[in-house]
Design an enzyme around this catalytic site. Structure first.
Site, short mmCIF file in Angstrom:
data_model
loop_
_atom_site.label_atom_id
_atom_site.label_comp_id
_atom_site.label_asym_id
_atom_site.label_seq_id
_atom_site.Cartn_x
_atom_site.Cartn_y
_atom_site.Cartn_z
N GLY A 111 0.09 4.34 0.17
CA GLY A 111 -0.87 3.50 -0.52
C GLY A 111 -1.60 2.54 0.42
O GLY A 111 -1.81 2.82 1.60
N SER A 112 -1.96 1.37 -0.12
CA SER A 112 -2.89 0.48 0.58
C SER A 112 -2.36 -0.16 1.84
O SER A 112 -3.12 -0.79 2.58
CB SER A 112 -3.38 -0.61 -0.38
N VAL A 113 -1.05 -0.06 2.11
CA VAL A 113 -0.59 -0.59 3.40
C VAL A 113 -1.25 0.17 4.54
O VAL A 113 -1.34 -0.34 5.67
CB VAL A 113 0.95 -0.50 3.53
#
Length: 580
Positions: A302-304
């Site tokens: 995801g957004s990491v």
């Protein structure tokens, strides 16, 4: 016989009076000479053949006898000579014992020496009810010379059975592996089998690295075995596991992962994966949900991953931290739509793209740098290859089958490429430690040793920019609940929708927070993950900012003093110079 007589007659003629034989010698017949020579030779052959028959007959008879008594002799040999190889103690970085050998006993029987199998069977099951099986009873009645009844019994059980005085039943002294911390460090340590051989984790690494060689040389004593010290800090390990366990229960999550990595040496200071198991009961490790998710599981993070994309774009030189990208409208690519979760629907600067976690802005930033730049950058960070390190359980990343424009855009914000959590933590350490990729290790490693193997993969200026953005996200963005006074925490949230039957499920998340502290001089990376946490009463969402982010703050609050990180309350620590 006539030929022999003729020869003797000629010899007497030579030694006696002169004879006409001397004047006109008559040669002997050829057949007579051949027969004379062949007879003794044939006798010797017969004698030799007889001897061979006798010798091989004796050997064959012995083999038959051994075959008839193979079970008794072979098993008795095992019983008399079986010794489990001693194993070295395993210690944490501070010398606390994580694994050691303790004395134990194993129970066996010699059925041929049992006069009354019923009495023995009844006595055994009175102490060990688990032996109440038809197979055990049948084996006690057999003609076997040796059978195992139960390995690794306690001293209390040994005394109880001994007091029964059962004939044909005895005990063997052995060693048993004992893990004082139980579940606490289970996935790192791994387990050994009943014969004391490592079958997972560091235990297996020790065998493959050098202990098997000692076994091959016949070495079995524990004397002279130096303890194996790990980079794990038992105090930090316990704190991480404890906070994750609480978070799982509080948010009703299915699983959790926690990693603490020292950024300048690559040492893994803590690593936990829940649910875990008690290595003292190795059968627990076989349950399907006991997978070591930290190194053997791969996930879309995801957004990491947006921090990695920003670093890639900045390091390419094609994007500046002062640039802006249009995030007003969704992107259409290959029949798919890329949009933002609560998007701002306006032009966003690079810092805004990061703190508002814009998928549209991140994808456009990636396109500005180029797909080939993305591939090369991820490879240099080690995100497309199996990670190094001592643990045998290390999964290979799952790459997209076609790395086209759509795949590149989804990878930019953490979908379409699956990696292990440890991959992600190592990449994060690289982004904040000045740009040096250092292979992770579960063994102690000095700063000087790490510098020798470090690879400079991004510039220090890019690293400074990433530190600034991570700190900004905790001050103003989705990571606000991770703030811990005095410890200058920075990080990036990730809320990845999970896939089922090829479809992304709305509201079913794998949440993560990738943090570092203190951001003015990063020393540790902390990566926490919660699998399918549930929205609590009074919360608007079940996204990362509501659950895994406050859990990270709780972890840092506990482990920072243990790890010797001094708090800074001056306020100056919030200033991170960025040179661009």
């Amino acid at each position: 016989m006539p030929a022999v007589f003729l020869l003797f007659s000629r010899r007497r003629g030579v030694s006696g009076q002169k004879s006409s034989f001397l004047k006109t010698p008559v040669p002997p017949r050829r057949s007579a000479i051949a027969t004379t020579v062949r007879e003794p030779a044939r006798s010797r052959v017969y004698i030799a053949m007889l001897a061979f028959f006798l010798v091989f007959g004796a050997i064959g008879g012995r083999l038959v006898a051994l075959g008839l008594h193979q079970e008794e002799d072979g098993s008795s040999y095992v019983a008399a000579n079986k010794k489990i190889m001693a194993r070295p103690d395993i210690l944490d970085r501070n010398g606390e014992i994580l694994a050691t050998d303790i004395k134990s006993w194993s129970l066996y029987a010699e059925p041929r020496k049992i006069p009354d199998p019923d009495e023995v069977f009844e006595g055994l099951i009175s102490v060990l009810p688990e032996l109440n099986k038809p197979l055990i009873e049948k084996r006690l009645r057999s003609d076997a010379g040796f059978i195992w009844l139960k390995r690794e019994i306690s001293s209390v059980q040994k005394e109880q059975i001994h007091s029964l005085g059962l004939p044909g039943v005895d005990f063997m002294d052995e060693t048993q592996r004992f893990y004082p911390g139980g579940n606490t460090v289970s996935h790192v340590l791994g387990t050994v089998n009943v014969d004391g051989r490592g079958i997972s984790g560091i235990e297996k690494y020790i065998d493959e690295a050098w202990l098997n060689d000692l076994r091959d040389l016949g070495f079995s004593s524990k004397e002279g075995l130096e303890p194996v010290k790990l980079s794990i800090d038992l105090r930090a390990q316990y704190a991480v596991r404890d906070e994750l366990k609480r978070a799982m229960e509080h948010y009703k999550a299915q699983a959790a992962v926690g990693i603490v990595l020292k950024v300048d040496t690559g040492e893994v200071v803590a690593m936990t994966s829940l649910p875990d198991f008690d290595p003292n009961d190795r059968s627990e490790a076989l349950k399907p949900d006991r997978l070591n998710r930290a190194t053997a599981g791969v996930f879309e993070m995801g957004s990491v991953f947006k921090g990695i994309t920003v670093a890639m774009a900045l390091d390419s030189g094609k994007v500046s931290i002062d640039d802006s990208f249009d995030a007003r409208n969704p992107i259409r690519a290959s029949g798919k739509t890329i949009s933002d979760f609560h998007g701002k629907r306006r032009i966003l600067s690079v810092p805004e793209i990061f703190i508002y976690s814009s998928n549209i802005g991140t994808a456009k930033m990636m396109l500005a740098a180029g797909i080939e730049q993305q591939k090369s950058f991820l490879k240099h960070l080690g995100l497309t290859e199996r990670l190094g390190g001592e643990l045998p359980e290390r999964a290979m990343p799952l790459l997209p089958p076609r790395w086209n424009e759509l795949a590149a855009m989804t990878i930019s914000f953490g979908h379409g490429l699956s990696v292990t959590p440890l991959h992600t933590a190592v990449a994060a350490a690289t982004l904040v430690n000045g740009g040096k990729l250092i292979e992770p290790t579960f063994l102690p490693r000095s700063k000087e040793e790490a510098d020798k193997i470090a690879k400079q993969v991004i510039s220090k200026e890019t690293s400074d920019a990433v530190r600034y953005l991570n700190r900004l996200n905790v001050l103003e963005g989705s990571g606000r609940r991770a703030a811990v006074p005095g410890y200058d925490v920075g990080g990036k949230t990730g809320t990845a929708q999970k896939i089922k039957n090829g479809q992304y499920l709305e509201g079913v998340y794998l949440n993560s927070f990738l943090a570092s502290f203190p951001m003015y001089d990063p020393q540790y990376v902390v990566l926490l993950m919660l699998d399918e946490p549930q929205k609590l009463e009074g919360q608007y969402y079940a996204t990362a900012g509501w659950n895994v982010v406050p859990t990270t703050a709780a972890v840092i609050r506990r482990i920072a003093p243990m790890l010797g990180v001094k708090p800074n309350f001056t306020g100056d620590d919030e200033t991170i110079p960025v040179r661009y």
